[in-house]
Design an enzyme around this catalytic site. Structure first.
Site, PDB file in Angstrom:
ATOM      1  N   ARG A   1     -11.159   4.012   8.911  1.00 16.13           N
ATOM      2  CA  ARG A   1     -10.363   3.809   7.886  1.00 16.13           C
ATOM      3  C   ARG A   1      -8.967   2.717   9.103  1.00 16.13           C
ATOM      4  O   ARG A   1      -8.463   3.558   9.788  1.00 16.13           O
ATOM      5  CB  ARG A   1      -9.341   4.594   7.097  1.00 16.13           C
ATOM      6  CG  ARG A   1     -10.557   5.355   6.275  1.00 16.13           C
ATOM      7  CD  ARG A   1      -9.950   6.100   5.283  1.00 16.13           C
ATOM      8  NE  ARG A   1      -8.622   7.338   5.713  1.00 16.13           N
ATOM      9  CZ  ARG A   1      -8.420   8.644   4.652  1.00 16.13           C
ATOM     10  NH1 ARG A   1      -8.571   8.055   3.330  1.00 16.13           N
ATOM     11  NH2 ARG A   1      -7.681   9.087   5.080  1.00 16.13           N
TER      12      ARG A   1
ATOM     13  N   TYR B   1       1.001  -1.474  -0.361  1.00 19.93           N
ATOM     14  CA  TYR B   1       0.448   0.626  -0.345  1.00 19.93           C
ATOM     15  C   TYR B   1       0.432   1.040   0.305  1.00 19.93           C
ATOM     16  O   TYR B   1       1.047   2.580  -0.684  1.00 19.93           O
ATOM     17  CB  TYR B   1      -0.870   0.664   1.611  1.00 19.93           C
ATOM     18  CG  TYR B   1      -1.832   1.480   1.227  1.00 19.93           C
ATOM     19  CD1 TYR B   1      -2.847   1.923   0.452  1.00 19.93           C
ATOM     20  CD2 TYR B   1      -0.838   2.251   1.914  1.00 19.93           C
ATOM     21  CE1 TYR B   1      -3.057   2.675   0.774  1.00 19.93           C
ATOM     22  CE2 TYR B   1      -1.894   3.570   2.529  1.00 19.93           C
ATOM     23  CZ  TYR B   1      -2.695   3.659   1.293  1.00 19.93           C
ATOM     24  OH  TYR B   1      -3.838   5.084   1.754  1.00 19.93           O
TER      25      TYR B   1
ATOM     26  N   ARG C   1       1.456   8.888  13.018  1.00 23.16           N
ATOM     27  CA  ARG C   1       1.166   9.537  13.319  1.00 23.16           C
ATOM     28  C   ARG C   1      -0.410   9.788  12.972  1.00 23.16           C
ATOM     29  O   ARG C   1      -1.368  10.059  14.128  1.00 23.16           O
ATOM     30  CB  ARG C   1       1.575  10.850  12.163  1.00 23.16           C
ATOM     31  CG  ARG C   1       1.034  12.155  13.290  1.00 23.16           C
ATOM     32  CD  ARG C   1       1.577  13.619  11.795  1.00 23.16           C
ATOM     33  NE  ARG C   1       1.396  13.634  10.750  1.00 23.16           N
ATOM     34  CZ  ARG C   1       1.519  13.852  10.113  1.00 23.16           C
ATOM     35  NH1 ARG C   1       2.656  14.923  10.024  1.00 23.16           N
ATOM     36  NH2 ARG C   1       0.595  13.638   9.155  1.00 23.16           N
TER      37      ARG C   1
ATOM     38  N   PHE D   1      14.069  19.844  -1.632  1.00 19.00           N
ATOM     39  CA  PHE D   1      13.036  19.343  -1.481  1.00 19.00           C
ATOM     40  C   PHE D   1      12.736  17.885  -1.261  1.00 19.00           C
ATOM     41  O   PHE D   1      11.813  17.648  -0.408  1.00 19.00           O
ATOM     42  CB  PHE D   1      12.755  19.396  -3.448  1.00 19.00           C
ATOM     43  CG  PHE D   1      11.809  18.610  -3.607  1.00 19.00           C
ATOM     44  CD1 PHE D   1      10.662  19.740  -3.452  1.00 19.00           C
ATOM     45  CD2 PHE D   1      11.456  17.327  -4.342  1.00 19.00           C
ATOM     46  CE1 PHE D   1       9.211  19.249  -3.827  1.00 19.00           C
ATOM     47  CE2 PHE D   1      10.455  16.776  -4.527  1.00 19.00           C
ATOM     48  CZ  PHE D   1       9.256  17.109  -4.054  1.00 19.00           C
TER      49      PHE D   1
END
Lengths: 384, 465
Positions: free
Chosen positions: B232, B175, B222, B292
Site C-alpha cells: 500500500r 484521503y 512513520r 483526550f
C-alpha cells in the site's frame, strides 16, 4: 487575494527618492511591473547605477535631498502624487558613512522631503524605516509588533554626537527620529499630505552588498565551521522585492484614503501609521547563514560545526576590540557581532497583513537563490 | 510489595514510574454499566489499547458517545480493510452502514478469518443497543459522520480496485480528511454539543481539520515501511517522484539520502498543521477532554521528530520509546502551556536535525520557528508596556559600552591582584622552608624540605580502599 495578483491598480505619478539604491531600484522595477502609473521618476544623488533602460520612460533627476530649496523646486516640477522615500546612506559595511553625514541625510534630508511634499501637493508619502528602531541592540524582540516602543535618544543634540564606528545605536535613533518626522507630518497644517512608514527587518536581495555578501565571503574563506550559541534564536530576513511591494501597497492605501471623504476608523487606518514588514518566515539565525552557504555551493551538513558558547565568543570579541584598539583601527570582529548572532528578533506582521493586504510575493528560499546568484555573478565580475 | 523484577525494571525505566503515579481525572465505573455497555468497552480494549485508555478517562458525559463513535468507525474500517470481501459486497455495506447500525441485533460475520477486529462486528448488536440509549443530538453527529466516512471509504475502495493511488498532494490531504479529518469533525461537534469546548470551533473547521491531518500524516510517514510491505502507498506521487523515479526505489539502500530528503518533504507537509493544532486545543474547556485531544497530538510531534531524517523508517517500524511516551503522557495532561513547551522542545529538535543540503532545509527551519512564534501569540514572553516603562526608567545613558581601554585596565588589575596573591603565597611557602632552588633540578619531592619523609606512593594508598 488582492496582493497576490495586483490587477495593475493605479498609483498616478510616482517619485522614488533613492531610486538607484538597493531598495529604491527594486521599488522602481516593481512599479513598472505591477502597477499602472502616469509617470515614474527618480531622485538620487547619482543616477548611473541601477538605471532602467530609456525605453521604460523613467525620468532620472540627480539631486541632493539635504538641499531643501532645490528639492522643493524639483518636486514642484515633477508634481508627483506618490513619493516613496527610500534614501539613506549605507549604515554598515564597507560603504558606511560618518554618523554626521548619516544624520544629515536621514533627519535633515527627510525633513526637506516632507516640506517639499507639502508644498507640492503630494498626496502620499511612504518612508523606509527599519524594524531595528525598536531594538536597543541588546534585548531580544520576541514576536514584536508595532506597539513595542521605539528607542529614542534623550534630545536632539545626541544626533550630532559623533561616536565610534560600528556602534549602530545612535544611527537607529536617527532613523527613529526620521520616521517620527514623517509620521508627524500626516494630515498636518494646510497640506493634505498622508504619510506612512515601512519597517522592514533584515532586508536582503540583488544589489545587497551587506548581509548576503558578507555571508558568501565567510563561505569562500571556509569559515562555516563555527556557530555561536545553540542556534535557538529566531531572526527575520526579508527579501527586498517584498519590502518594495509593501511600500507600494501602503502608497495605494494612502491614495484611496485621500480620495475618501471620511477619515478611516482606527483599526483600518494606514495614514500616520508604521508597518513592520518581513517575509513572514521566521528562521533560526544560523540556518539562514547555512542556506546562503548551501546556495553558494557548500556541500557541508552540520557535522563539522563547532558550537562556540556565547561567553567564549564575547571574550574573543573583546580581545579583538582590545587588539584593534591598541593599534587604533576599527575592529572587524566585535562583541556586538556576537550579540547580534545570538539575539532573537522576530516580528508579528499581522497589522500589515490586515491593513495593507500584504502577502509576501517571493518566498525566502527563492529570495536566497536570487540574492546568492547575484552575489556570485558580481564577485565573478570583480575578479575579471 | 513490589517484586525484585519490577524494581529492576523501574530502575532502568524511571520514566515508566510516572505511569504508576498517573491519576486520571475520571475513571469509568463498570459496576454501574449494563452488560451491553461492558461489552462495548471490552471491544474498545480489543481494537485499540492506546485509544481505549484515553477514552475511558473522559468525563461521564462524553465517555459513552465517544467510545461508541470510535467503535462505529472501527466497524467501518474493519469492513474497508478486509480484502477478502469483494467490492460489490463491500461498497453497499460501507455506504449503508448508517442504516445497518440502526437495525436491532444486526451483526456481520463475513469478515475473513485473519481480520483482526472481526470479533467487533460479530458482536455489533451490543454497540447498536448502546447507540440507541445516547442523547439524540450526540447520535445525530455520529450518524452524520458515519454517512460521510462510509461514502469516502467506498470511493477509495473503488479507486484502489482500479489501481489508482494517491497522486497529488490535494488527493493525499483528501484521503487524510476521510480517515482522520472526519473523525475530528465528529469529535469537535460532540465537544461543542456537550459544551466542553468553545463553540467558536464550529466556525473554524480548518482547525479541526488540522488536528486530524497532523495525526494521520505523521502516522503515514512513520508506517511507510509497513505499508510498503503490505503493498500500500499513501505518500503522494507529487512528492516522492521529485526524489526517485519509482516508488520501490525509495526503499533501496543506495537511495537512502534521496529517500531521506523525500521524507523531510513529507515531514514539512505535516509540520505546517502544528500551529493550528495548538490553536484548536486552546479552545478546550475541560481537563479530561483536553487530555483526550492533547495526548495523541503530543505523541504526533514526538513521532515527527523521531522519523525526521531517520533512515530506519525505510527498513523497519519505528516507534517512540515507552519512556518517552510516558513522559509525553504526563506532559500532555497538564495544561496548554506545558503542552506548548513540548511542541517547542520537539520543534527545536527537528530544527537541530535539519540538514542544509536538504532541498527543503529553509522551509523546515522556518516551519519550526513558526511553531515557536505561534506559541508566543498564546503565551507572550514580552510585554510592550513593560518594555516601555523599563526604557523610561533606565534614563542612564544607554550607550555605556565598555571602552576597550577601560576593559584593559580591568583585566590588568585582575592580573595584578593575582600576581600579588601568588607572591604572598610563594613567599609564605619559602619562609616555611620550601626549597624552590631544587624545583627544576629533577630531584624527587624537591619542594619538600630535606629530611621530611616521602609519602607512600598513591598506589599503596589505593590498596587499602
Amino acid at each position: 487575494m488582492a496582493s497576490e495578483k495586483p490587477q495593475k491598480a493605479s498609483l498616478g505619478r510616482v517619485l522614488v527618492i533613492g531610486g538607484c539604491g538597493f531598495l529604491g531600484h527594486h521599488v522602481v522595477n516593481l512599479v513598472l511591473q505591477h502597477w499602472d502609473t502616469t509617470a515614474v521618476s527618480v531622485i538620487d544623488l547619482r543616477c548611473q547605477r541601477n538605471r532602467r533602460p530609456a525605453s521604460d520612460g523613467v525620468e532620472y533627476v540627480e539631486a541632493d535631498i539635504t538641499d531643501a530649496d532645490n528639492l522643493t523646486k524639483v518636486l514642484g516640477r515633477l508634481r508627483p502624487d506618490v513619493v516613496i522615500h527610500t534614501a539613506s546612506p549605507q549604515a554598515q559595511g564597507s560603504g558606511a558613512v560618518s554618523n554626521e553625514l548619516f544624520r544629515k541625510v536621514n533627519v535633515d534630508g527627510t525633513r526637506a522631503v516632507v516640506t517639499a511634499c507639502q508644498q507640492s501637493a503630494v498626496k502620499a508619502l511612504v518612508f523606509t524605516s527599519s524594524a531595528s528602531i525598536m531594538s536597543d541592540n541588546k534585548t531580544d524582540l520576541i514576536n514584536a509588533n508595532e506597539t513595542w516602543p521605539v528607542i529614542r535618544g534623550k534630545n536632539q543634540s545626541e544626533y550630532y554626537s559623533e561616536t565610534k564606528a560600528n556602534q549602530s545605536a545612535p544611527r537607529l535613533r536617527v532613523q527613529a527620529a526620521a520616521e517620527e518626522l514623517v509620521l508627524a507630518a500626516n494630515r498636518t497644517g494646510d497640506s493634505n499630505l498622508l504619510t506612512a512608514s515601512i519597517r522592514p527587518s533584515g532586508i536582503f536581495g540583488e544589489g545587497d552588498v551587506q548581509a548576503v555578501y558578507h555571508l558568501v565571503n565567510i563561505y569562500e574563506q571556509g569559515r562555516t565551521g563555527v556557530q555561536v550559541g545553540p542556534n535557538t534564536n529566531i531572526f527575520e530576513f526579508t527579501y527586498v522585492e517584498n519590502v518594495a511591494h509593501a511600500h507600494l501597497l501602503a502608497a495605494r492605501a494612502l491614495l484611496l484614503t485621500a480620495q475618501a471623504s471620511t477619515v478611516p476608523l482606527d483599526h483600518e487606518r494606514v495614514d500616520g501609521e508604521a508597518f513592520l514588514i518581513t517575509n513572514g518566515q521566521p528562521i533560526y539565525f544560523w540556518d539562514f547563514a547555512r542556506a546562503i552557504w548551501r546556495a553558494a555551493g557548500s556541500d557541508k551538513g552540520t557535522a563539522h560545526v563547532w558550537e562556540m558558547p556565547r561567553e567564549v565568543g564575547m571574550l574573543l570579541g573583546w580581545l579583538s576590540e582590545v587588539a584593534f584598539g591598541l593599534v587604533r583601527k576599527p575592529p572587524t570582529f566585535t562583541r556586538q557581532r556576537i550579540v547580534y548572532s545570538c539575539m532573537t528578533r522576530y516580528y508579528d506582521i499581522s497589522k500589515a497583513r490586515r491593513r495593507l493586504g500584504y502577502v509576501p510575493l517571493v518566498t525566502l528560499s527563492e529570495g536566497v537563490r536570487r540574492a546568492v546568484q547575484w552575489t556570485l555573478d558580481r564577485k565573478a565580475e570583480e575578479k575579471k | 510489595m513490589p517484586s525484585v523484577k519490577s524494581i529492576l525494571y523501574y530502575m532502568f525505566h524511571p520514566e515508566q514510574l510516572r505511569k504508576v503515579w498517573h491519576e486520571p481525572v475520571y475513571r469509568r465505573d463498570p459496576s454501574k454499566e449494563s452488560d451491553t455497555l461492558k461489552s462495548c468497552f471490552h471491544y474498545l480494549d480489543l481494537t485499540s489499547r492506546s485509544f481505549s485508555a484515553v477514552i475511558q478517562e473522559l468525563n461521564p458525559d462524553m465517555l459513552v458517545p465517544i467510545a461508541l463513535f470510535y467503535l462505529v468507525l472501527r466497524g467501518l474500517d474493519t469492513i474497508e480493510d478486509d480484502m477478502t470481501i469483494p467490492l460489490e459486497k463491500k461498497e453497499p455495506l460501507l455506504r449503508g452502514f448508517d442504516k445497518l447500525m440502526k437495525i436491532d441485533g444486526w451483526t456481520f460475520t463475513e469478515n475473513g478469518p485473519n481480520e483482526k477486529d472481526r470479533e467487533l462486528l460479530i458482536h455489533f448488536d451490543d454497540i447498536i443497543a448502546e447507540l440507541k440509549k445516547i442523547k439524540p443530538n450526540y447520535y445525530e453527529i455520529i450518524e452524520d459522520i458515519t454517512i460521510k466516512m462510509g461514502n469516502g471509504m467506498a470511493d477509495y475502495a473503488i479507486k484502489a480496485e482500479n489501481g489508482e493511488g494517491v497522486e497529488t498532494v490535494a488527493e493525499y490531504e483528501k484521503y487524510c480528511h476521510y480517515v482522520a479529518g472526519l473523525v475530528g469533525e465528529g469529535l469537535t461537534r460532540l465537544f461543542v454539543a456537550g459544551e466542553w469546548a468553545n463553540p467558536a470551533l464550529n466556525d473554524r473547521p480548518e482547525l479541526t481539520e488540522s488536528m486530524g491531518q497532523f495525526l494521520q500524516k505523521t502516522n503515514i510517514i512513520r508506517d511507510v515501511h509497513e505499508d510498503f510491505e503490505d503493498k500500500r502507498r499513501f505518500w503522494p506521487t507529487a512528492i516522492w517522484s521529485k526524489h526517485v523515479d519509482k516508488w520501490e526505489d525509495l526503499f533501496k539502500p543506495e537511495n537512502r539520502e534521496k529517500a531521506l530528503q523525500c521524507s523531510s518533504e513529507m515531514v514539512l507537509n505535516s509540520l505546517k498543521h502544528a500551529d493550528e493544532c495548538l490553536f484548536y486545543m486552546a479552545a478546550i474547556r475541560e481537563q479530561s477532554v483536553f487530555n483526550f485531544v492533547a495526548i495523541p497530538q503530543a505523541m504526533a510531534i514526538a513521532t515527527l521528530e523521531l522519523v525526521f531524517r531517520n533512515p530506519a523508517i525505510f527498513e523497519r517500524n519505528v516507534k517512540i520509546t515507552k519512556g518517552d511516551a510516558c513522559q509525553l503522557m504526563i506532559e500532555s495532561t497538564q495544561n496548554l502551556r506545558v503542552l506548548c513547551d513540548v511542541f517547542r522542545k520537539y520543534a527545536r529538535r527537528i530544527a537541530k536535525k535539519n540538514d542544509p543540503r536538504d532541498p527543503n532545509f529553509l522551509e523546515i527551519s522556518s516551519a519550526c520557528a513558526k511553531i515557536e512564534q505561534f506559541i508566543e501569540t498564546l503565551f507572550p514572553t514580552q510585554d510592550p508596556k513593560k518594555i516601555a516603562l523599563v526604557q523610561k526608567n533606565s534614563n542612564s545613558e544607554d550607550e555605556e559600552k565598555m571602552d576597550p581601554w577601560e576593559g584593559l585596565i580591568l583585566v590588568g588589575s585582575v592580573l595584578l591582584a593575582l600576581f600579588l596573591i601568588s607572591a604572598l603565597m610563594i613567599g609564605a611557602a619559602y619562609l616555611m622552608g620550601a626549597r624552590f632552588d631544587k624545583m627544576f633540578s629533577g630531584e624527587p619531592s624537591s619542594l619538600v624540605p630535606a629530611g621530611s619523609k616521602p609519602t607512600t606512593s598513591l598506589l599503596g594508598d589505593h590498596d587499602e580502599l
